[in-house]
Design an enzyme around this catalytic site. Structure first.
Site, PDB file in Angstrom:
ATOM      1  N   ARG A 127       1.029  -1.244   0.373  1.00 39.62           N
ATOM      2  CA  ARG A 127       0.155   0.084   0.223  1.00 39.62           C
ATOM      3  C   ARG A 127       0.609   1.234  -0.215  1.00 39.62           C
ATOM      4  NH1 ARG A 127      -3.549   0.088   4.753  1.00 39.62           N
ATOM      5  NH2 ARG A 127      -4.130  -1.896   4.265  1.00 39.62           N
ATOM      6  N   HIS A 171       2.037  -2.007   6.013  1.00 42.56           N
ATOM      7  CA  HIS A 171       1.877  -2.441   4.181  1.00 42.56           C
ATOM      8  C   HIS A 171       2.805  -1.728   3.204  1.00 42.56           C
ATOM      9  CE1 HIS A 171      -2.009  -4.296   3.993  1.00 42.56           C
ATOM     10  NE2 HIS A 171      -2.483  -4.077   5.665  1.00 42.56           N
ATOM     11  N   ASP A 178      -3.992  -8.407   3.416  1.00 50.61           N
ATOM     12  CA  ASP A 178      -4.504  -8.766   4.158  1.00 50.61           C
ATOM     13  C   ASP A 178      -5.540 -10.116   3.231  1.00 50.61           C
ATOM     14  OD1 ASP A 178      -4.320  -6.536   5.997  1.00 50.61           O
ATOM     15  OD2 ASP A 178      -5.321  -5.407   4.326  1.00 50.61           O
ATOM     16  N   GLU A 260      -6.656  -7.510  13.462  1.00 50.27           N
ATOM     17  CA  GLU A 260      -7.713  -8.046  12.183  1.00 50.27           C
ATOM     18  C   GLU A 260      -7.277  -8.941  11.683  1.00 50.27           C
ATOM     19  OE1 GLU A 260      -7.132  -3.091  10.734  1.00 50.27           O
ATOM     20  OE2 GLU A 260      -5.614  -4.594  10.050  1.00 50.27           O
ATOM     21  N   HIS A 263      -4.767  -9.380   8.768  1.00 54.32           N
ATOM     22  CA  HIS A 263      -4.007  -8.953   8.906  1.00 54.32           C
ATOM     23  C   HIS A 263      -2.862 -10.030   9.208  1.00 54.32           C
ATOM     24  CE1 HIS A 263      -1.750  -4.884   8.454  1.00 54.32           C
ATOM     25  NE2 HIS A 263      -1.127  -5.410   9.431  1.00 54.32           N
TER      26      HIS A 263
END
Length: 281
Positions: A127, A171, A178, A260, A263
């Site tokens: 990301r 990320h 994810d 999460e 993740h």
């Protein structure tokens, strides 16, 4: 994907190894030559079809599909089906980019999953920092169009403080992703339609967005305590499904973020102090 709005600036510089590293510069544009241009009387030459070229990936990064094209993907941040309700800055197309080490480790996890009758399915991989910045901007505006699905029981103002979004994010180092599991053969997943009513990510699986994955107890990117990996209130099947994913990923060298269930970060990641900013293209 954790973000910390009140301390994003200081975390980015003090706690996380410095500012985002910019992606490789685009090659300079070259002006077309006018030598040998046709005379005004000559018919114009047909224009070439428009095309888009993307800068090469930084050294050490690969497209996951080039390492293992059997892994399924649904890269939500390149689409409107995510918690901001639109494509996120920096996602030019739905593609999973990772460090080579993370991609090769994930390939080995996929081989193990397939042997058990499942496939991995990635929702987000590398990301860019520009996407994180987009999330920060979004956190300060009044837009809550996707609240009904992604954070129905949490105030938007609390998403950073509660650790559901964070910045900078692992990320951006290229070895965090994810993902979930799909039982094989994979069922067809209906397309997301923005006009459809939103359903809470904590609703029973047969009421949520019809993702074709096994039931993990919530949808992806569900900002709710029920999305914590070891949350209370899960059914036995949901706990078993999360344990299956955790077991596969742990055996493959990845560690889960406990808030999460989706993740994971590669142990011994190659760029632990570098936050990249090249687009997902």
């Amino acid at each position: 994907m954790r973000l910390l709005i009140a301390a994003v600036a200081c975390l980015a510089l003090a706690a996380c190894g410095g500012p985002a590293r910019p992606g490789p510069p685009a090659p300079p544009a070259t002006a077309p030559s006018t030598a040998g241009s046709p005379s005004p009387a000559a018919p114009p030459s047909p224009s070439p079809s428009p095309s888009v070229s993307f800068a090469p990936l930084p050294t050490g990064f690969v497209a996951l599909s080039d390492v293992d094209n059997s892994i399924l993907s649904d890269v939500r941040y390149a689409t409107p089906h995510n918690f901001v309700g639109r494509p996120v800055t920096g996602y030019l197309r739905p593609r999973c980019l990772l460090t080579r080490q993370a991609a090769e480790a994930l390939h080995r996890v996929q081989q193990s999953a397939l042997s058990r009758g499942y496939s991995l399915k990635v929702y987000d991989c590398y990301r860019p920092q520009q996407a994180v910045d987009d999330f920060v901007r979004w956190s300060g505006d009044a837009d809550q169009r996707m609240k009904g699905e992604f954070y129905p029981r949490v105030d938007k103002s609390a998403l950073f403080d509660d650790g559901y979004i964070g910045g900078p994010t692992a990320h951006s180092r290229g070895s965090t992703l994810d993902l979930t599991l799909v039982a094989m053969p994979a069922r067809t997943q209906p397309p997301y339609r923005a006009a459809d009513p939103l359903v809470s990510c904590t609703a029973p699986a047969d009421q949520r967005f019809p993702d074709n994955t096994i039931d993990m107890g919530t949808g992806f990117d569900c900002f709710d305590p029920l999305a914590h990996t070891a949350a209370a209130g899960l059914s036995a099947a949901e706990r078993d499904n999360r344990a299956l994913l955790t077991g596969l990923m742990s055996a493959g060298g990845f560690t889960n973020y406990p808030k999460e269930w989706w993740h994971y970060t590669l142990n011994g990641e190659p760029f632990p102090d570098t936050y990249y900013n090249f687009p997902v293209a």
